[in-house]
Design a protein around this motif. Structure first.
Motif, mmCIF file in Angstrom:
data_model
loop_
_atom_site.group_PDB
_atom_site.id
_atom_site.type_symbol
_atom_site.label_atom_id
_atom_site.label_comp_id
_atom_site.label_asym_id
_atom_site.label_seq_id
_atom_site.Cartn_x
_atom_site.Cartn_y
_atom_site.Cartn_z
ATOM 1 N N THR A 29 7.836 4.829 -1.647
ATOM 2 C CA THR A 29 8.771 3.555 -1.485
ATOM 3 C C THR A 29 8.805 2.860 -0.272
ATOM 4 O OG1 THR A 29 10.186 4.594 -3.269
ATOM 5 C CG2 THR A 29 10.762 2.504 -2.210
ATOM 6 N N VAL A 30 9.014 3.531 0.912
ATOM 7 C CA VAL A 30 9.117 2.921 1.995
ATOM 8 C C VAL A 30 7.464 2.513 2.439
ATOM 9 C CG1 VAL A 30 9.131 3.167 4.517
ATOM 10 C CG2 VAL A 30 11.037 4.107 3.161
ATOM 11 N N LEU A 31 6.540 3.334 2.360
ATOM 12 C CA LEU A 31 5.033 2.935 2.622
ATOM 13 C C LEU A 31 4.514 1.967 1.705
ATOM 14 C CD1 LEU A 31 3.958 6.516 3.495
ATOM 15 C CD2 LEU A 31 4.896 4.812 5.250
ATOM 16 N N TYR A 93 15.717 12.519 12.930
ATOM 17 C CA TYR A 93 15.818 11.309 13.462
ATOM 18 C C TYR A 93 14.876 10.324 12.706
ATOM 19 C CZ TYR A 93 16.233 7.600 16.842
ATOM 20 O OH TYR A 93 16.539 6.148 17.475
ATOM 21 N N ALA A 94 13.407 10.955 12.731
ATOM 22 C CA ALA A 94 12.597 9.963 12.218
ATOM 23 C C ALA A 94 12.563 9.665 10.729
ATOM 24 C CB ALA A 94 11.042 10.731 12.199
ATOM 25 N N PHE A 95 13.180 11.058 9.872
ATOM 26 C CA PHE A 95 13.592 10.647 8.498
ATOM 27 C C PHE A 95 14.738 9.782 8.456
ATOM 28 C CE2 PHE A 95 10.449 13.585 7.892
ATOM 29 C CZ PHE A 95 10.058 13.687 6.600
ATOM 30 N N ASN A 96 15.644 9.798 9.307
ATOM 31 C CA ASN A 96 16.985 8.972 9.361
ATOM 32 C C ASN A 96 16.543 7.493 9.536
ATOM 33 O OD1 ASN A 96 19.409 7.887 9.672
ATOM 34 N ND2 ASN A 96 19.841 9.141 11.681
ATOM 35 N N LEU A 97 15.650 7.075 10.261
ATOM 36 C CA LEU A 97 15.425 5.825 10.545
ATOM 37 C C LEU A 97 14.548 5.248 9.305
ATOM 38 C CD1 LEU A 97 13.861 5.950 14.202
ATOM 39 C CD2 LEU A 97 15.986 4.707 13.533
ATOM 40 N N ASN A 98 13.935 5.858 9.085
ATOM 41 C CA ASN A 98 13.025 5.400 7.597
ATOM 42 C C ASN A 98 13.614 5.640 6.264
ATOM 43 O OD1 ASN A 98 10.158 4.685 8.896
ATOM 44 N ND2 ASN A 98 10.769 6.341 9.999
ATOM 45 N N LEU A 99 14.194 6.595 6.103
ATOM 46 C CA LEU A 99 14.780 6.682 4.560
ATOM 47 C C LEU A 99 16.215 6.980 4.379
ATOM 48 C CD1 LEU A 99 12.485 9.866 4.072
ATOM 49 C CD2 LEU A 99 12.104 7.651 3.354
ATOM 50 N N SER A 100 17.068 6.567 5.481
ATOM 51 C CA SER A 100 18.599 6.541 5.336
ATOM 52 C C SER A 100 19.079 7.577 6.173
ATOM 53 C CB SER A 100 19.009 6.264 4.238
ATOM 54 O OG SER A 100 19.109 7.635 3.521
ATOM 55 N N LEU A 277 6.928 -11.989 14.837
ATOM 56 C CA LEU A 277 6.750 -11.058 13.884
ATOM 57 C C LEU A 277 5.722 -10.204 14.246
ATOM 58 C CD1 LEU A 277 6.585 -13.367 10.589
ATOM 59 C CD2 LEU A 277 8.141 -11.696 11.262
ATOM 60 N N ALA A 278 4.693 -10.486 15.057
ATOM 61 C CA ALA A 278 3.539 -9.520 15.360
ATOM 62 C C ALA A 278 4.070 -8.392 16.361
ATOM 63 C CB ALA A 278 2.364 -10.135 16.247
ATOM 64 N N ALA A 279 5.207 -9.014 17.034
ATOM 65 C CA ALA A 279 5.823 -7.876 18.066
ATOM 66 C C ALA A 279 6.637 -6.953 17.208
ATOM 67 C CB ALA A 279 6.763 -8.458 19.025
ATOM 68 N N LEU A 280 7.612 -7.297 16.088
ATOM 69 C CA LEU A 280 8.469 -6.629 15.351
ATOM 70 C C LEU A 280 7.343 -5.536 14.450
ATOM 71 C CD1 LEU A 280 10.974 -9.009 14.501
ATOM 72 C CD2 LEU A 280 11.430 -7.100 16.203
ATOM 73 N N ILE A 281 6.475 -6.170 13.743
ATOM 74 C CA ILE A 281 5.595 -5.305 13.215
ATOM 75 C C ILE A 281 5.038 -4.148 13.870
ATOM 76 C CG2 ILE A 281 3.164 -5.059 12.028
ATOM 77 C CD1 ILE A 281 3.872 -7.986 10.859
ATOM 78 N N LEU A 289 6.926 4.124 11.810
ATOM 79 C CA LEU A 289 5.949 4.693 10.993
ATOM 80 C C LEU A 289 5.250 5.852 11.642
ATOM 81 C CD1 LEU A 289 4.385 1.422 9.290
ATOM 82 C CD2 LEU A 289 5.986 3.296 8.368
ATOM 83 N N LEU A 290 4.738 5.708 12.945
ATOM 84 C CA LEU A 290 4.045 6.717 13.424
ATOM 85 C C LEU A 290 4.856 8.093 13.689
ATOM 86 C CD1 LEU A 290 1.418 7.890 14.912
ATOM 87 C CD2 LEU A 290 2.288 6.646 17.008
ATOM 88 N N PRO A 291 6.143 8.124 14.115
ATOM 89 C CA PRO A 291 7.029 9.083 14.226
ATOM 90 C C PRO A 291 7.228 9.671 13.064
ATOM 91 C CG PRO A 291 7.751 7.468 15.568
ATOM 92 C CD PRO A 291 6.791 6.836 14.723
#
Length: 319
Positions: A29-31, A93-100, A277-281, A289-291
């Motif tokens: 869903t996120v990706l 932490y990585a899953f927390n940031l992206n998936l709640s 927007l470029a900086a935030l992307i 995403l990378l983590p």
């Protein structure tokens, strides 16, 4: 086998199956909702040295946040080595940031720590201390910035700059009250639903505030690194403080759209929309995403190692 143990075993198997179904669905869903062409174009516009510097700052932030669980080890007295704790905390932490927080911060942490042999009560205390470290650091940083009048809010916003200063004062008072309680409270332990809650000592509490504040500061430094000259670092940090709490309130995984809206609203007079927007992307790609991709691989490795340990223990018990 004891009927209760048999029921608990079946419940754990059902939860495990549900977890393995839920995580891939949330990842998809996120990706799926990302415009990968836009991400590629935004990153291509940066010099590799800028991206490398931002990635280095992000790595420092993840290393620091993962160390919150080392504070939890000291607080609870469990004896898992750092080589097991740090990868586990990084994945959470990585899953927390992206998936709640429910998936990464809570469900995943309970699962992985349980497989390493920790009791649920111990995991709860580790989780509680980590959450407290994160938010008491937030209160200290956000409170200080808001009291100083940062960020300057556009005219017409209901809360106004005076209201933001008052909120900052309240946040600072909460952080100070926590430190004073840890230093001087005579009663150190309470019970909540049969679980003991013990105040840490003042040294551990001060370290919590310092580590939490430093982690929030590093997160903002990633964004600041990706922005051209314009806004000063304290302003970018203050905007991130507002966008982060807005993301928590809206309960949107990874704060998709919330972060961008707040930055565009509060920094529109300093940067163009395309620049922001470029900086935030770039920030999302480097810090989220990378983590997440690395954490997915680490998670699969941790599950495999846990399965090997369980198989070894079963063979020894039946041998």
């Amino acid at each position: 086998m004891n009927p209760h143990r048999k029921l608990w075993r079946r419940a754990r198997q059902a939860l495990t199956l549900g977890f393995f179904i839920l995580v891939p669905v949330l990842l998809f869903t996120v990706l799926k909702n990302l415009d990968w062409q836009e991400v590629r174009q935004a990153l291509a516009a940066y010099h590799w040295s800028t991206l490398g510097m931002a990635a280095g700052v992000a790595w420092c932030s993840f290393a620091l946040f993962s160390s919150f669980d080392l504070l939890g080890r000291h607080y609870t007295g469990h004896h898992l080595p750092a080589r097991q704790v740090l990868p586990l905390a990084f994945v959470c932490y990585a899953f927390n940031l992206n998936l709640s927080a429910w998936v990464g911060g809570i469900a995943l942490r309970y699962r992985l720590y349980t497989r390493l042999g920790l009791k649920v009560s111990t995991i709860t205390r580790i989780l509680s201390l980590g959450l407290l470290t994160n938010w008491v650091g937030y209160f200290a940083v956000a409170g200080s910035l808001f009291v100083c009048g940062l960020p300057r809010l556009p005219a017409g916003m209901e809360i106004g700059n005076t209201g933001l200063r008052l909120i900052g004062a309240v946040l600072l008072l909460v952080a100070i009250a926590y430190l004073l309680a840890c230093a001087f409270a005579t009663r150190r332990t309470w019970r909540f639903r049969k679980h003991p809650i013990t105040l840490p000592g003042i040294r551990l509490a001060a370290l919590q505030v310092l580590m939490g504040a430093c982690n929030w500061s590093l997160m903002a430094l990633v964004v600041f690194t990706l922005l051209p000259e314009g806004a000063d670092y304290p302003t970018v940090l203050a905007v991130l403080m507002i966008s982060s709490i807005a993301g928590v309130i809206t309960h949107i995984p990874a704060g998709l759209g919330v972060l961008e809206t707040v930055f565009l609203t509060l920094l529109q007079g300093t940067y163009g929309k395309g620049t922001l927007l470029a900086a935030l992307i770039g920030y999302r790609a480097i810090y989220f995403l990378l983590p997440l991709l690395i954490a997915t691989l680490v998670y699969l490795l941790l599950e495999r190692l846990a399965s090997q340990r369980s198989a070894g223990e079963r063979s020894r018990s039946t041998g």
